[in-house]
Design an enzyme around this catalytic site. Structure first.
Site, mmCIF file in Angstrom:
data_model
loop_
_atom_site.group_PDB
_atom_site.id
_atom_site.type_symbol
_atom_site.label_atom_id
_atom_site.label_comp_id
_atom_site.label_asym_id
_atom_site.label_seq_id
_atom_site.Cartn_x
_atom_site.Cartn_y
_atom_site.Cartn_z
ATOM 1 N N GLU A 110 0.861 -1.185 0.000
ATOM 2 C CA GLU A 110 0.000 0.000 0.000
ATOM 3 C C GLU A 110 0.893 1.229 0.000
ATOM 4 O O GLU A 110 2.111 1.132 0.151
ATOM 5 C CB GLU A 110 -0.959 -0.034 1.201
ATOM 6 N N HIS A 224 -8.861 9.882 3.511
ATOM 7 C CA HIS A 224 -8.529 8.807 2.570
ATOM 8 C C HIS A 224 -8.778 9.322 1.166
ATOM 9 O O HIS A 224 -9.816 9.933 0.902
ATOM 10 C CB HIS A 224 -9.379 7.566 2.850
ATOM 11 N N ARG A 268 -0.445 9.309 1.787
ATOM 12 C CA ARG A 268 -1.888 9.506 1.631
ATOM 13 C C ARG A 268 -2.299 10.975 1.609
ATOM 14 O O ARG A 268 -3.194 11.377 0.864
ATOM 15 C CB ARG A 268 -2.560 8.798 2.803
ATOM 16 N N HIS A 328 -11.051 10.082 7.359
ATOM 17 C CA HIS A 328 -10.837 8.645 7.539
ATOM 18 C C HIS A 328 -10.283 8.285 8.906
ATOM 19 O O HIS A 328 -10.776 7.381 9.564
ATOM 20 C CB HIS A 328 -9.894 8.185 6.437
ATOM 21 N N ARG A 363 -0.572 9.030 9.012
ATOM 22 C CA ARG A 363 -0.459 7.584 9.281
ATOM 23 C C ARG A 363 -0.140 6.815 8.001
ATOM 24 O O ARG A 363 -0.710 7.059 6.943
ATOM 25 C CB ARG A 363 -1.777 7.067 9.854
HETATM 26 C C1 SIN Z 1 -7.280 1.182 2.658
HETATM 27 O O1 SIN Z 1 -7.515 0.007 2.459
HETATM 28 O O2 SIN Z 1 -6.988 1.972 1.774
HETATM 29 C C2 SIN Z 1 -7.360 1.699 4.061
HETATM 30 C C3 SIN Z 1 -6.262 1.140 4.841
HETATM 31 C C4 SIN Z 1 -5.959 1.995 6.006
HETATM 32 O O3 SIN Z 1 -6.606 3.030 6.209
HETATM 33 O O4 SIN Z 1 -4.998 1.674 6.706
#
Ligand code: SIN
Length: 515
Positions: A110, A224, A268, A328, A363
């Site tokens: 990610e 998010h 993010r 988020h 985060r």
């Molecule tokens: C996501 O799946 O994009 C969210 C994961 C997260 O907020 O840690």
């Protein structure tokens, strides 16, 4: 020892199970049904499954980089060093993380992780798998569970927390405890658009503020980047971009590289801002293009997203889908040490409720489930230890009350942006939760300005001064949201430079409208 845990996500239930296994008498109080809350919605997974090219040190370096220099290295070290045991424990409690055909645990990637190190379950249903396993372990134990129990306040006697007052079936009820562990999640419902389920109204943080605990970093609210821009907020996991999906504008151009060399996998906060700006400029949502992954991969790897996008009329295997940011995750919260101790003896906080220092200003994806697992266990281990004379150097305490309208002296603020609007704020609408959420979205959101923050502060001060009745749970939630809004704005005004998720525009912020 008599221990009360408030909240039943991964952090709360891990703390409760560990405390019970250590011989404490544990009661879990939870606002809805056991396991309701944010954990069950988490699509992203648990970071910390290290391959041969990876290590806790590398994970720590990525976490510290995403945090924009404001994470606490000791807390980050505790997080990554606890990852192996935390994931092993989840497996032991019945979480079936995804594996390859030969049985090896799969590792996903990610944004802002330099390695693939995320464990997922059910593709994009990790949180649901964790919630099921922990709820079932709790129900199978001798832990007392009180559902539909709303936290009114903490009981503080002689400077130490000695229990809580809760509303059960409409009746205020005292619950005695030698230690209280707050695990009530964040406060996504401060905002008009959020990924958080109903009830995420910051009740634990507000109660801690009223009790006099230190709270910090509330200005760091993570948005998010990719919520489906059609219907009620539905998150499209960052893991989709981790698998190769791209973000495109109306001309089909991958615009995220304009702002960061990592493009769609930049931190993010960067991705969310560049999406907001692009959407405002072109007057329509940007799109997430996952077509290159193919229908089969999308269905197998992301079954939940595949189902919901199709229910809402999109075929994401064949056409890009519209996405937009939404509130988020709260990086700030109740200040704790690495064992979850707050600044009030007897009061612990874990998970999103806590400001452990692992997230700093931003985060890293999938660090929050890990934080809940690691720090829930650490707090339980610390319950029986003597309370340290000074559990943590006191950080800046955020004022619980907003300044009076126009009173700039109470909340120091150095302008970094030229003011374009100096009109005194006089036409405050009556308080409703929806008005507060709109105000926070417009003025204390992803892109902030000096004028917007001042306007929010003044409006909140007017609302705070209005008489409020607090009989129903919704009234108490409103009071908590108002208190947290004041504290958030105050913290945002105090932080006069852009860092991580706290971003000040030097000109009027682009308007991010979501239907
Ligand atoms: C996501 O799946 O994009 C969210 C994961 C997260 O907020 O840690």
């Amino acid at each position: 020892m008599k221990v009360v845990v408030v909240g039943s996500g991964i952090a709360g239930l891990t703390a409760a199970l560990h405390a019970h296994e250590r011989g404490h008498s544990v009661t879990v109080l939870t606002k809805g049904a056991l396991g309701d809350g944010c954990t069950g919605y988490a699509q992203g997974g648990v970071a910390g499954m290290y391959g041969s090219d990876d290590s806790p040190a590398q994970h720590a370096a990525d976490t510290l980089a995403a945090a924009a220099g404001l994470a606490d290295p000791a807390a980050v070290e505790a997080l990554v060093e606890g990852a192996g045991a935390g994931i092993a424990e989840l497996i032991m409690r019945g979480v079936a993380f995804d594996r390859s055909a030969d049985g090896t645990l799969l590792r996903g990637r990610e944004a802002a992780h330099s390695r693939a190190r995320i464990a997922h379950a059910g593709g994009d249903a990790t949180g649901a798998a964790i919630a099921r396993a922990l709820v079932s372990a709790t129900r199978a134990s001798a832990i007392t569970v009180v559902e539909q129990a709303f936290l009114l306040d903490l009981v503080v006697t002689d400077g130490a927390v000695r229990g809580a007052r809760v509303l059960v079936d409409g009746v205020p009820t005292p619950v005695d405890a030698e230690a209280v562990v707050l695990a009530t999640g964040g406060a996504g419902h401060l905002y008009a658009h959020t990924t958080n389920p109903e009830g995420t109204t910051g009740d634990g943080i507000a109660a801690a503020l009223r009790a006099g605990a230190d709270v910090a970093d509330l200005e760091f609210v993570q948005f998010h980047p990719t919520i489906l821009a059609a219907g009620p907020a539905f998150l499209v996991s960052e893991a989709v971009r981790g698998e190769g999906a791209t973000l495109i504008d109306d001309d089909g151009r991958r615009f995220t590289f304009d702002s960061h060399p990592d493009g769609e996998l930049a931190p993010r906060d960067v991705v969310a801002r560049v999406i907001a700006r692009c959407a405002a400029e072109q007057g329509s949502p940007v799109r997430l293009d996952a077509t290159m992954l193919g229908a089969e991969t999308l269905r197998d790897r992301f079954p939940t997203i595949d189902r919901v996008t199709r229910e809402r009329g999109f075929d994401w295997a064949h056409a890009p889908i519209p996405v937009t940011p939404a509130a988020h995750y709260l990086m700030g919260g109740i200040v704790t040490d690495v064992d979850g101790r707050s600044t009030i003896p007897g009061l612990f906080a874990v998970g999103e409720t806590a400001r452990t220092g692992v997230h700093g200003a931003n985060r890293l994806a999938s660090n929050s489930l890990l934080e809940g697992a690691v720090f829930g266990a650490r707090a339980a281990a610390a319950l029986a230890l003597p309370w340290p004379a000074e559990s943590r150097a006191r950080r800046a305490t955020i004022p619980a009350r907003a300044a009076a309208p126009g009173d700039d002296s109470a909340v120091p603020f150095t302008d970094t942006a030229p003011h374009t609007d100096t009109t005194p704020f006089t036409d405050t609408a009556a308080f409703t939760r929806a008005e507060l959420q709109r105000l926070m979205w417009d003025d204390v959101g992803l892109l902030r300005t000096a004028e917007g923050l001042r306007r929010a502060r003044d409006t909140i001060a007017v609302w705070t001064a209005q008489p409020h009745s607090a009989r129903a749970i919704a009234d108490h939630e409103d009071a908590n949201l108002l208190l947290l809004a004041a504290a958030t704005v105050s913290a945002a005004l105090d932080r006069t430079e852009s860092v991580g998720s706290h971003h000040l525009e030097t000109t009027a912020a682009p308007v991010l409208e979501i239907a």
